[in-house]
Design an enzyme around this catalytic site. Structure first.
Site, PDB file in Angstrom:
ATOM      1  N   ILE A 142      21.281  20.200  15.546  1.00  0.00           N
ATOM      2  CA  ILE A 142      20.740  19.108  16.361  1.00  0.00           C
ATOM      3  C   ILE A 142      21.422  17.774  16.072  1.00  0.00           C
ATOM      4  CG2 ILE A 142      18.579  17.984  17.076  1.00  0.00           C
ATOM      5  CD1 ILE A 142      18.875  20.973  17.824  1.00  0.00           C
ATOM      6  N   GLY A 143      22.167  17.695  15.009  1.00  0.00           N
ATOM      7  CA  GLY A 143      22.953  16.469  14.810  1.00  0.00           C
ATOM      8  C   GLY A 143      23.119  16.049  13.376  1.00  0.00           C
ATOM      9  N   SER A 144      22.013  15.736  12.698  1.00  0.00           N
ATOM     10  CA  SER A 144      22.177  15.228  11.340  1.00  0.00           C
ATOM     11  C   SER A 144      22.287  16.373  10.347  1.00  0.00           C
ATOM     12  CB  SER A 144      21.005  14.322  10.973  1.00  0.00           C
ATOM     13  OG  SER A 144      19.790  14.993  11.148  1.00  0.00           O
ATOM     14  N   TRP A 146      10.590   3.529  21.107  1.00  0.00           N
ATOM     15  CA  TRP A 146      10.492   3.243  19.678  1.00  0.00           C
ATOM     16  C   TRP A 146      10.860   1.805  19.336  1.00  0.00           C
ATOM     17  CZ3 TRP A 146      12.707   8.551  17.564  1.00  0.00           C
ATOM     18  CH2 TRP A 146      11.688   9.506  17.663  1.00  0.00           C
ATOM     19  N   LYS A 177      -0.659  11.639  17.777  1.00  0.00           N
ATOM     20  CA  LYS A 177      -0.537  10.234  18.145  1.00  0.00           C
ATOM     21  C   LYS A 177      -1.866   9.627  18.580  1.00  0.00           C
ATOM     22  CE  LYS A 177       2.688   9.177  21.026  1.00  0.00           C
ATOM     23  NZ  LYS A 177       3.222   7.836  20.741  1.00  0.00           N
ATOM     24  N   ASP A 195      19.861  12.471  22.806  1.00  0.00           N
ATOM     25  CA  ASP A 195      18.532  12.817  22.280  1.00  0.00           C
ATOM     26  C   ASP A 195      17.444  12.045  23.009  1.00  0.00           C
ATOM     27  OD1 ASP A 195      19.399  14.552  20.247  1.00  0.00           O
ATOM     28  OD2 ASP A 195      19.804  12.884  18.897  1.00  0.00           O
ATOM     29  N   LEU A 243       0.829  -1.204   0.000  1.00  0.00           N
ATOM     30  CA  LEU A 243       0.000   0.000   0.000  1.00  0.00           C
ATOM     31  C   LEU A 243       0.868   1.260   0.000  1.00  0.00           C
ATOM     32  CD1 LEU A 243      -2.787   1.261   0.055  1.00  0.00           C
ATOM     33  CD2 LEU A 243      -2.771   1.097   2.544  1.00  0.00           C
ATOM     34  N   HIS A 271      11.106  21.277   9.215  1.00  0.00           N
ATOM     35  CA  HIS A 271      10.080  20.441   8.570  1.00  0.00           C
ATOM     36  C   HIS A 271       9.607  21.031   7.250  1.00  0.00           C
ATOM     37  CE1 HIS A 271      10.047  19.780  12.949  1.00  0.00           C
ATOM     38  NE2 HIS A 271      10.004  18.523  12.594  1.00  0.00           N
ATOM     39  N   CYS A 317       6.026   4.071   7.314  1.00  0.00           N
ATOM     40  CA  CYS A 317       6.107   2.905   8.178  1.00  0.00           C
ATOM     41  C   CYS A 317       7.390   2.967   8.984  1.00  0.00           C
ATOM     42  CB  CYS A 317       6.119   1.635   7.341  1.00  0.00           C
ATOM     43  SG  CYS A 317       4.648   1.452   6.346  1.00  0.00           S
TER      44      CYS A 317
HETATM   45  N1  GLN Z   1      20.250  13.909  16.429  1.00  0.00           N
HETATM   46  C1  GLN Z   1      19.115  13.562  15.654  1.00  0.00           C
HETATM   47  C2  GLN Z   1      19.173  14.249  14.308  1.00  0.00           C
HETATM   48  O1  GLN Z   1      19.625  15.334  14.236  1.00  0.00           O
HETATM   49  C3  GLN Z   1      17.832  13.927  16.349  1.00  0.00           C
HETATM   50  C4  GLN Z   1      16.629  13.483  15.582  1.00  0.00           C
HETATM   51  C5  GLN Z   1      15.328  13.706  16.310  1.00  0.00           C
HETATM   52  O2  GLN Z   1      15.257  14.427  17.252  1.00  0.00           O
HETATM   53  N2  GLN Z   1      14.280  13.100  15.863  1.00  0.00           N
HETATM   54  O3  GLN Z   1      18.752  13.737  13.316  1.00  0.00           O
HETATM   55 ZN    ZN Z   2      14.174  16.371  16.908  1.00  0.00          ZN
END
Ligand code: GLN
Ligand code: ZN
Length: 765
Positions: free
Chosen positions: A443-445, A573, A124, A611, A18, A706, A528
Site C-alpha cells: 500500500i505504500g509505506s 484531515w 468516529k 490514497d 495528558l 494492524h 493526537c
Molecule cells: N500510502 C499510505 C501508506 O502506505 C496509505 C496510508 C493509509 O491509507 N492510511 O502508509
Molecule cells: Zn490504509
C-alpha cells in the site's frame, strides 16, 4: 443579562501533558499517583482558563474517552474486562486499549486472565475526527450507577471555586451510539437505563449541582419514530429531577427533530447555530417562556476567528427577546480544536491573525457577552480589531490567487473522464506492465525505523544537511526496493521514508497551507493529530514526489508505483478555510494533485496510487446530504486522476471496509485498481462490489497490518479464494490492508513472503 458557558474543554493539555502521562503510566514508567495528580492539575488549569464564564463544564475531563467514562458511570463495562481484577482504572484502560500480554493488575497465574482481552471497539464521534469507545450492550445488560468520577470532579471544582455545570452524555445518544452484541433492540434497555440516570441526577443535585448539561447530539441526525419516541420517554422520566437540564445538541441543524427537541420537558436547549442558523427562529417561537435558549455561536470545530460583528447583528434581537433566558457558548465541546494559539510562536503572523484556538474562542465569547450586556461600545476596540483581521483575511493575496481560481473554473463539474473504459485500459496496461495473474503489491509505506525517523527530524531541525538527508532517504528507498525484489512482489513502492504524515507531507509543499507547532487535537485516547490549516487558494509550486519516485524506479525494472494522497483525504484531515465551500477547496487540491500525477506519468511512472483513506469519513450526518458530498468528492478524485493516458494505471486505497453505502460513488471514481481493508471481515465486504457488478480491479487486503501477527500462506490463499468466488480472478490483486509503516521489518517481511507464496499457489490454480 446573557449567560456564558462552555460545553467542554480540550483535556489533552496545551503541551499534550495528558498524552505523555498516560503513555508513561501504561509503560510502567510512572506511578498511578503521578497520572492522577496530572489529571487534577489539568482540570484545575482548565477551570482557571474558563473562570470568566458563568458556567464551567465539569466532568468533561477524561483519561481516555467521554463515552467510556459514561459507560463506567452507568456500570456498563464488558464482563471480559471486569473479570480480571485490578481496580477501576485498570479495568477502564483494559476496555480502552485491550491487552495482549499480562498487565500489572494480573499476577499471571490465571491462564484465562492472561490470554488477553479485546479492546472495546472504537469508532468516529459523529462526523469529527475524534473516536470513542463503543458501549457494548445485550438484552440482559444491567446498569449500576457509579457516580464517583462525576462527584469527585464536582467536589474538586467546587473546592476550586468553580461555578460548575456537570456534563453527561444523554441516555438516548448513549444507546444510539452503543452496539447490541446479541442483536437485541437497544431501546429495550431504556427504562433500566433511565432509572440509573435518575439516580445520577439525584446524586448530582445532592452534591449541589443546579444545572446539568446533557448531550444529545443524535438529535442532529436522522431519527426514526422509535428513537424519537425514546426522547419523549427519556425526558419525561427525568422531568422530576432536582437539577435543571440543559439539553445540548451540536454538529448539525435539528430540522425535523426541532419540534421534538424544543418541546421536551427540560429547562434549556442548546443549538449549534454555526451550522443551524435556520433553527433559531422556529425554536424561538416554540420554546416555552420559562426555558433557557443556549446558542452555540462560535465554531467549536474550526480554527478561524468568528465574525463577531456579524454574529451580534442577528444575536442582539434574540438577546432582547430572551433577556436572561439567553445563554451563549461555543457550538460544541472545544475538544476538537487545539488549546492555545499563543503557543504558536513560529506560525506565520498573517495567518495567525486570522485564527482562534480554544482559549481565543472563549475570549471571543466574552466579547460577545459584554457587547450584549453593555452595548457594542464597551468592546469597540475588540470588535474593531476583529473586523480588521477578517477584512485583512478577505483581501489577502495569500488567500486569493486569481490564477488558481481561473483554473478551477475551467474544469468540468464531474471531473472529466479517462479516454477509454476500464476494460480497454486494462488490456493496454496489461500489455505494458506484463503482470501475472493475482499481481502482488503493497500500500505504500514500509517500516519506519527509529533511524529513519531520527534522520528526518534532524533534517527538519537543520542538524542534518540536505545532501546527507537525501542520501539517507535514497539508501532507504534502495533497501525497500531490494527487499521487494527479493520477496518477488510485482508492483513495487518506494516505501515513503521521507513522509511523516500522508497529509502533512503534501500540505507542506503546497501553497495555501499553514502548519502549527502545537496545534494538537485528540484523535483517541493518547493519540493526537495536528491537522494542517488550509487557509488559501491551493497550488503546487513544484513537483512534490517525482525525484523520489524516479530514483526508486531507477533501482528496478519492475513497475514502481507513484504514491500520492488524494484531495478528499487532504481536505477531511485538515482545518479547512470557512470562506468558501469545502468542495471548492477540494477541487483546488485536486488540481494540484493532478499536476503531480501528470508529472509522474511524464517521468515514466506507469502505476500511480492516489490514497483516499478518509473519503468515507467526510459523509455528512444526514443521509439526504450524502449525494451532494459524494458528487464533489468523486469529482475531485477524477480531476486528480483522470488526466492520464489509458496506459497509466491508477490505483486508489481506502483503509476501511464499509462500502455498501457508497459503492456506487466508488465505482464512479473509476480507479483502475482499488485496494481496501478486508483482512478482518473475511471477504464479506466484497458482496457490495459483487452486487453492483463493480467493473474495475480490486485488491482486498489479506494481511492485517494492524497487528504483529504474520498471516499463514494457506490463510491468504483461502481468503483470496473467497474473494475469487465474488470477483473474477483476473480482476483481483493481492496486497496488505494498509501501509506497513507501523510494523517492524521482522514482522513485515515474513508476512509479505507468505503473501507472495499465496499468489503463486493461486496462479497454479
Ligand atoms: N500510502 C499510505 C501508506 O502506505 C496509505 C496510508 C493509509 O491509507 N492510511 O502508509
Ligand atoms: Zn490504509
Amino acid at each position: 443579562m446573557v449567560t456564558t458557558h462552555n460545553l467542554g474543554f480540550p483535556r489533552i493539555g496545551a503541551g499534550r501533558e495528558l498524552k505523555f502521562a498516560l503513555e508513561s503510566y501504561w509503560k510502567g514508567g510512572s506511578p498511578r499517583t503521578a497520572l492522577e495528580d496530572l489529571g487534577a492539575a489539568l482540570r484545575r488549569r482548565h477551570w482557571a482558563s474558563q473562570a470568566a464564564l458563568d458556567w464551567v463544564p465539569v466532568g468533561d475531563f477524561s483519561f481516555y474517552d467521554q463515552m467510556l467514562d459514561m459507560s463506567v458511570t452507568l456500570g456498563n463495562l464488558p464482563e471480559r474486562a471486569r473479570r480480571l481484577g485490578g481496580d477501576a482504572l485498570d479495568t477502564y484502560f483494559r476496555v480502552a486499549r485491550g491487552r495482549s500480554a499480562p498487565d500489572a493488575a494480573c499476577g499471571g497465574e490465571d491462564a484465562d486472565c492472561c490470554a488477553g482481552i479485546a479492546a472495546g471497539e472504537m469508532t468516529k464521534w459523529f462526523n469529527t475526527n475524534y473516536h470513542y469507545i463503543v458501549p457494548e450492550l445485550a438484552a440482559d445488560t444491567g446498569f449500576r450507577l457509579d457516580p464517583s468520577r462525576l462527584l469527585g470532579q464536582l467536589a474538586e471544582s467546587r473546592a476550586a471555586g468553580v461555578n460548575a455545570k456537570p456534563v453527561l452524555i444523554g441516555p438516548v445518544t448513549y444507546l444510539a451510539l452503543a452496539k447490541a452484541k446479541d442483536g437485541s433492540d437497544r431501546l429495550g434497555l431504556l427504562p433500566r437505563l433511565l432509572a440509573v440516570y435518575a439516580s445520577l441526577l439525584d446524586a448530582l443535585a445532592s452534591a449541589g449541582a443546579t444545572w446539568v448539561q446533557i448531550d444529545e447530539p443524535v438529535l442532529a441526525t436522522d431519527l426514526d419514530a422509535d428513537w424519537r419516541h425514546a426522547f419523549h420517554e427519556a425526558y419525561h422520566a427525568l422531568k422530576s429531577a432536582r437539577v435543571k437540564l440543559l439539553l445540548a445538541t451540536y454538529f448539525g441543524p435539528l430540522r425535523e427533530n426541532l419540534y421534538l427537541a424544543a418541546t421536551l420537558p427540560v429547562a434549556g436547549l442548546h443549538l449549534d447555530v454555526t451550522v443551524g442558523r435556520d433553527d433559531i427562529l422556529p425554536v424561538c417561537n416554540l420554546l416555552s417562556s420559562h426555558k433557557v435558549l443556549s446558542l452555540g455561536v462560535i465554531d467549536g470545530r474550526n480554527v478561524w476567528k468568528t465574525d463577531l460583528n456579524a454574529v451580534l447583528d442577528w444575536l442582539e434581537p434574540v438577546a432582547r427577546q430572551f433577556g436572561s433566558r439567553l445563554w451563549i457558548a461555543p457550538s460544541c465541546s472545544l475538544l476538537h480544536v487545539p488549546v492555545d494559539l499563543e503557543c504558536e510562536e513560529e506560525l506565520d503572523p498573517e495567518v495567525k491573525s486570522w485564527l482562534a484556538f480554544a482559549l481565543q474562542k472563549l475570549d471571543e465569547l466574552q466579547v460577545l457577552a459584554r457587547a450584549l450586556r453593555e452595548g457594542r461600545e464597551a468592546v469597540r476596540v475588540e470588535l474593531d480589531a476583529n473586523r480588521a483581521a477578517l477584512a485583512a483575511r478577505r483581501r489577502s493575496p495569500r488567500v486569493h490567487d486569481p490564477a488558481v481560481q481561473a483554473r478551477g473554473a475551467a474544469i468540468p463539474s464531474q471531473g472529466g473522464a479517462r479516454a477509454s473504459p476500464h476494460a480497454v485500459r486494462a488490456a493496454r496496461q496489461a500489455a505494458l506492465l506484463n503482470l501475472p495473474a493475482y499481481p502482488t503489491t503493497t500500500i505504500g509505506s514500509f517500516p519506519q525505523t527509529a533511524e529513519i525517523r531520527r534522520v528526518r527530524s534532524e533534517f527538519r531541525a537543520g542538524r542534518v544537511a540536505a545532501a546527507a538527508y537525501r542520501k539517507a532517504m535514497e539508501d532507504e528507498i534502495a533497501r525497500c526496493v531490494r527487499e521487494q525484489e527479493a520477496l518477488g512482489l510485482d508492483v513495487l513502492v518506494h516505501g515513503e521514508p521521507e513522509r511523516n504524515d500522508m497529509v502533512e507531507y503534501f500540505g507542506e509543499q503546497l501553497e495555501g497551507f499553514a502548519f502549527s507547532r502545537h496545534g494538537w487535537v485528540q484523535s483517541y485516547g493518547s493519540r493526537c493529530v495536528k491537522p494542517p490549516i488550509l487557509f488559501g487558494d491551493v497550488h503546487r509550486p513544484k513537483a512534490m514526489t517525482v525525484d523520489w519516485i524516479r530514483y526508486a524506479q531507477s533501482r528496478t525494472t519492475r513497475p514502481m508505483k507513484g504514491m500520492l494522497t488524494g484531495p478528499v483525504t487532504m481536505c477531511n484531515w485538515s482545518f479547512v478555510r470557512d470562506d468558501q465551500p469545502r468542495s471548492a477547496s477540494c477541487r483546488q487540491l485536486a488540481l494540484a494533485i493532478r499536476d503531480e500525477v501528470l508529472d509522474l506519468e511524464a517521468a515514466g511512472i506507469r502505476v500511480i496510487q492516489i490514497d483516499e483513506a478518509a473519503l468515507r469519513e467526510g459523509l455528512p450526518l444526514r443521509r439526504a446530504e450524502w449525494d451532494g458530498y459524494l458528487d464533489w468528492a468523486v469529482a475531485s478524485f477524477r480531476i486528480a486522476a483522470n488526466g492520464v493516458r489509458d496506459e497509466t494505471q491508477i490505483h486508489t486505497h481506502m483503509c476501511y471496509s464499509e462500502f455498501n453505502d457508497i459503492i456506487a460513488a466508488i465505482a464512479r471514481m473509476d480507479a483502475d485498481v482499488i485496494t481496501i481493508e478486508t483482512a478482518r471481515s473475511d471477504m464479506e465486504l466484497l458482496d457490495a462490489f459483487e452486487d453492483v457488478a463493480y467493473p474495475n480491479a480490486i485488491g482486498p487486503g489479506v494481511y492485517d497490518i494492524h497487528t504483529p501477527n504474520v498471516p499463514a500462506t494457506d490463510q491468504i490463499v483461502a481468503a483470496m479464494r473467497k474473494a475469487a468466488a465474488r470477483i473474477p480472478a483476473e480482476r483481483l490483486w493481492v496486497n496488505p490492508d494498509c501501509g506497513l509503516k507501523t510494523r517492524r521489518w521482522e514482522e513485515a517481511l515474513p508476512a509479505l513472503a507468505n503473501m507472495v507464496a499465496a499468489a503463486k499457489v493461486l496462479r497454479a490454480g
